[in-house]
Design a protein around this motif. Structure first.
Motif, PDB file in Angstrom:
ATOM      1  N   UNK A  57       1.070  -1.258   0.267  1.00 60.32           N
ATOM      2  CA  UNK A  57       0.144   0.263   0.077  1.00 60.32           C
ATOM      3  C   UNK A  57       0.961   0.744   0.113  1.00 60.32           C
ATOM      4  N   UNK A  58       1.779   0.800   1.229  1.00 61.73           N
ATOM      5  CA  UNK A  58       3.214   2.288   0.948  1.00 61.73           C
ATOM      6  C   UNK A  58       3.654   2.301   0.016  1.00 61.73           C
ATOM      7  N   UNK A  59       4.026   1.646  -1.335  1.00 61.04           N
ATOM      8  CA  UNK A  59       5.272   1.723  -1.279  1.00 61.04           C
ATOM      9  C   UNK A  59       6.530   2.683  -1.966  1.00 61.04           C
ATOM     10  N   UNK A  60       5.780   3.811  -1.622  1.00 62.41           N
ATOM     11  CA  UNK A  60       6.967   5.533  -1.839  1.00 62.41           C
ATOM     12  C   UNK A  60       7.421   5.543  -1.149  1.00 62.41           C
ATOM     13  N   UNK A  61       6.924   5.100   0.744  1.00 63.26           N
ATOM     14  CA  UNK A  61       8.356   4.525   1.835  1.00 63.26           C
ATOM     15  C   UNK A  61       9.378   4.113   1.531  1.00 63.26           C
ATOM     16  N   UNK A  62       9.263   2.648   0.284  1.00 63.49           N
ATOM     17  CA  UNK A  62      10.569   2.486   0.275  1.00 63.49           C
ATOM     18  C   UNK A  62      11.594   2.698  -1.182  1.00 63.49           C
ATOM     19  N   UNK A  63      10.502   3.624  -1.946  1.00 63.43           N
ATOM     20  CA  UNK A  63      11.503   3.994  -3.335  1.00 63.43           C
ATOM     21  C   UNK A  63      12.289   5.261  -2.562  1.00 63.43           C
ATOM     22  N   UNK A  64      11.281   5.902  -1.893  1.00 63.54           N
ATOM     23  CA  UNK A  64      12.086   7.774  -1.509  1.00 63.54           C
ATOM     24  C   UNK A  64      13.168   7.156  -0.607  1.00 63.54           C
ATOM     25  N   UNK A  65      13.470   6.362   0.467  1.00 63.88           N
ATOM     26  CA  UNK A  65      15.381   6.218   0.914  1.00 63.88           C
ATOM     27  C   UNK A  65      15.992   5.720  -0.062  1.00 63.88           C
ATOM     28  N   UNK A  66      15.755   4.440  -0.864  1.00 64.00           N
ATOM     29  CA  UNK A  66      16.464   3.784  -1.738  1.00 64.00           C
ATOM     30  C   UNK A  66      17.125   4.686  -3.464  1.00 64.00           C
ATOM     31  N   UNK A  67      15.754   6.003  -3.418  1.00 67.46           N
ATOM     32  CA  UNK A  67      16.334   6.955  -3.914  1.00 67.46           C
ATOM     33  C   UNK A  67      17.862   7.614  -3.352  1.00 67.46           C
ATOM     34  N   UNK A  68      17.426   7.898  -2.531  1.00 65.35           N
ATOM     35  CA  UNK A  68      18.329   8.779  -1.032  1.00 65.35           C
ATOM     36  C   UNK A  68      19.375   8.940  -1.405  1.00 65.35           C
ATOM     37  N   UNK A  69      19.785   6.815  -1.621  1.00 60.07           N
ATOM     38  CA  UNK A  69      20.634   6.168  -1.100  1.00 60.07           C
ATOM     39  C   UNK A  69      21.578   5.495  -2.619  1.00 60.07           C
ATOM     40  N   UNK A  70      20.552   5.381  -3.562  1.00 64.40           N
ATOM     41  CA  UNK A  70      20.972   5.605  -5.133  1.00 64.40           C
ATOM     42  C   UNK A  70      21.819   7.416  -5.257  1.00 64.40           C
ATOM     43  N   UNK A  71      21.810   7.788  -4.877  1.00 66.43           N
ATOM     44  CA  UNK A  71      21.592   9.305  -5.277  1.00 66.43           C
ATOM     45  C   UNK A  71      23.203   9.712  -4.539  1.00 66.43           C
TER      46      UNK A  71
END
Lengths: 359, 328
Positions: free
Chosen positions: A323-337
């Protein structure tokens, strides 16, 4: 005809000679002729090349922006990373604060907005305990960057010391240190990390209870210990190799011939000549440390709750990933960045400062 | 003995062996320099020649104690160098000029710091102004522009770099300089400039040189005496003209016959003595005379014992069993 030319005298009056042409040059004329290029140091040259490398330069700006915002934003943000917004003292728990979607407001906040008050938005919503997710991501970035930075400094200090001792003294000392490195290399990295982290959590937890260190948490300390124990090897190897080759240079021999001791040679000749390699590999060490920290936090061996790190945020988000996929996506994007820009910047540094590539 | 007669540098039975790993826990000594003795008089230039790998450079470096001698001693100005204090004293009077002007200068140091390094190591100047003055004086000595003091070594050409190296060597006012092939890395026109500079500096400052080279014409030009080395041993030592025109040792004869003569008429009439085979590995040197495997005059005697290094004519030393028969 030929004879005539050889024997004939030259009539000087035919030439229009201006005596001014034969006057000695004035100081101004001399200064004009001497065009000295300003002396460029190795460091300046490197910075110039780095500036010209657009990818590395943009990465540097991204790193600076992320670092600055992770330091400044928690100071000015109205919400706290640990504060459960629905949990007001003396009132029943307001569960409408939990699991808000990005830019949504809780029931009590909507009432205040209708009453004409302005309420600061939850940009990334809130988590299942009603904590503002944006500030948690910012705070997690701060923790991850700090861990990465200090871990690389630990690695740098240990690796540089042991590496230069091994390289400079050679012989049995070198052999001893390098065999230790080989042993550590041959151990499975991640297994050791997980074992050490879980052992350290048991033993360190009670030991530091009640001290300043308790606030940092035993897990972060054990993380640093792990870096100090396991990750100095490649740095030590690199610096040993550098010192080994620099030691054979003739300028070191020249220094010895004048009677300089080992301290002088290391300080004046060896360290200045491998400083660029040291800086570059430290810059490349930071993303690897961040990555390890995220990985450990993801496995539950990272920072202590409620302190967030990017890895633990991603790990927590797994529970509600449907239901809240963005909560995984956001930190993942920051780590990748962070990892990507630090790696690109490190590569740029190497291209700009590695003398082997530009000589 | 007065200082005039006493040799400045006296090398007695100098040996330098390097341990080489030849297997598990097994080392074999590489005899880079094996029992070499000679003297260098004050103010003279001793040229040291020989083919690559014969130990010329090692002799130079061992005299300066950059390698600890395996055996034998170096006596400088009447005093043997034994203790650490002797060595510190010796280091203030002796110095070295290196072959490669690219690797002998630290790329991270400015020219003035490179030249002043010996001064800083010995803490000779406490006043920064006096130090600066000395640097400019040295740069002037070797023909460098004083405006170059704040530059880095990579901004200079090979000849200029070699001048920086020489200025560094002169900084401590040395008496004795080991020149380790100082001109081999330079092109011919620059070689001439640098060699003439060495000559002038010797006249001005009364320096003593050990001049290591493999270019025989250069050595003949600059040296008072010439020593020839083969496989870690000295085979001939004589006055420069004598060694060049009347070499007695078969190896020296061959070496000198290989010098190119810039006149085709003479070159055509002179015969080159070509040697058979390669130089043997110093790890596995032949018994007796090291040259016997390539020597056209070798007999059984040569395999049995190393010929003594003896004075055949006045001031002309040769190590060969058959020197009288060959030249008789």
């Amino acid at each position: 005809m030929e004879n005539k030319i050889l024997t004939g005298h030259v009539d000087l009056s035919q030439f229009h000679v201006d005596p001014i042409d034969f006057a000695p040059a004035s100081e101004e004329d001399k200064a004009y002729m001497v065009q000295m290029r300003p002396s460029s140091t190795f460091f300046k040259d490197g910075c110039k090349r780095l500036y010209k490398n657009k990818v590395a330069f943009v990465s540097l700006i991204v790193i600076i922006l992320i670092t600055l915002s992770s330091i400044v934003l928690p100071l000015v943000w109205p919400y706290d990373y640990a504060k459960q917004l629905g949990n007001q003292p003396g009132r029943p728990v307001d569960s409408s604060f939990n699991n808000l979607r990005p830019m949504e407001y809780a029931a009590s906040e909507r009432k205040r907005i209708e009453a004409g008050e302005s309420v600061f938005p939850h940009i990334f919503g809130t988590d299942s305990a009603g904590r503002d997710y944006f500030i948690r991501v910012v705070y997690g970035t701060r923790i991850s960057l700090a861990v990465g930075f200090f871990a690389s400094i630990i690695v740098l200090v240990i690796g540089m010391t042991l590496g230069s001792i091994a390289g400079f003294s050679g012989g049995k000392v070198d052999m001893f240190i390098m065999r230790i490195v080989d042993i550590i290399y041959s151990l499975p990295d991640m297994l050791m990390v997980i074992l050490l982290a879980s052992v350290m959590r048991e033993t360190l937890g009670p030991a530091i209870d009640g001290t300043v260190l308790a606030k940092i948490g035993s897990n972060i300390i054990s993380l640093f210990v792990i870096f100090a124990l396991l990750y100095w090897c490649s740095m030590a190897r690199l610096i040993r190799g550098q010192i080994l080759s620099l030691r054979e240079q003739e300028y070191v021999l020249a220094s010895q011939a004048t009677g300089a001791g080992p301290g002088w040679i290391i300080k004046k000749h060896l360290i200045p000549n491998c400083i660029s390699v040291i800086i570059i590999s430290t810059a490349l060490q930071i993303p690897s440390a961040i990555f390890t920290e995220s990985f450990l936090s993801f496995l539950g061996l990272g920072v202590n709750a409620p302190m967030p790190s990017l890895g633990s945020l991603a790990s927590d988000a797994l529970n509600g990933v449907t239901s809240y996929g963005y909560r995984l996506v956001i930190p993942a994007i920051v780590i990748s960045l962070i990892v990507l820009s630090l790696n690109l910047f490190g590569d740029g540094l190497r291209d700009a400062f590695d003398p082997k590539l530009n000589q | 003995m007065s200082t005039e007669e006493r040799p400045l540098v006296e090398v007695k039975h100098l040996k330098e062996y390097f341990p080489i790993n030849t297997g598990w826990f097994k080392t074999t000594p590489l005899k880079a320099v094996d029992d070499v003795s000679f003297i260098i008089n004050r103010g003279e230039t001793l040229g040291l020649v020989g083919e690559s790998g014969c130990g010329k450079t090692t002799v130079g470096r061992t005299i300066l104690h950059l390698y600890q001698p395996t055996d034998g001693e170096v006596i400088y100005d009447g005093k043997p160098i034994k203790t650490k204090e002797d060595l510190t004293e010796f280091r203030k009077k002796s110095t070295m000029v290196f072959q490669d002007p690219y690797s002998s200068l630290n790329p991270r140091m400015t020219v003035s710091d490179i030249i002043a390094e010996p001064l800083d190591v010995h803490k000779m100047y406490t006043d920064p102004k006096a130090r600066e003055q000395r640097i400019l004086e040295l740069m002037d000595h070797v023909g460098l522009n004083s405006e170059h003091a704040s530059r880095y070594a990579h901004e200079f050409s090979g000849g200029q770099r070699q001048r920086i190296g020489i200025a560094r060597a002169l900084a401590i006012n040395p008496e004795f300089i080991v020149c380790d092939e100082p001109v081999s890395a330079l092109d011919v026109s620059i070689q001439a400039q640098v060699i003439n500079m060495f000559d002038e500096l010797q006249d001005q400052l009364g320096l003593t040189y050990l001049f290591i080279a493999h270019d025989l014409l250069v050595v003949r030009h600059i040296s008072d005496r010439i020593a020839v080395m083969y496989l870690g041993k000295m085979v001939e030592l004589a006055d420069a003209e004598e060694a060049y025109n009347h070499p007695l040792h078969p190896y020296s004869k061959s070496l000198i016959s290989a010098v190119p003569i810039p006149d085709p008429k003479i070159a055509r009439s002179s015969k080159r003595i070509a040697l058979q085979g390669d130089i043997p590995s110093p790890l596995n040197a032949p018994s007796g005379c090291p040259f016997r495997t390539r020597c056209p005059y070798a007999t059984d005697v040569c395999a049995e014992s190393m010929p003594p290094f003896e004075e055949v004519e006045k001031g002309h030393f040769v190590a060969c069993h058959r020197v009288r028969e060959i030249n008789g």
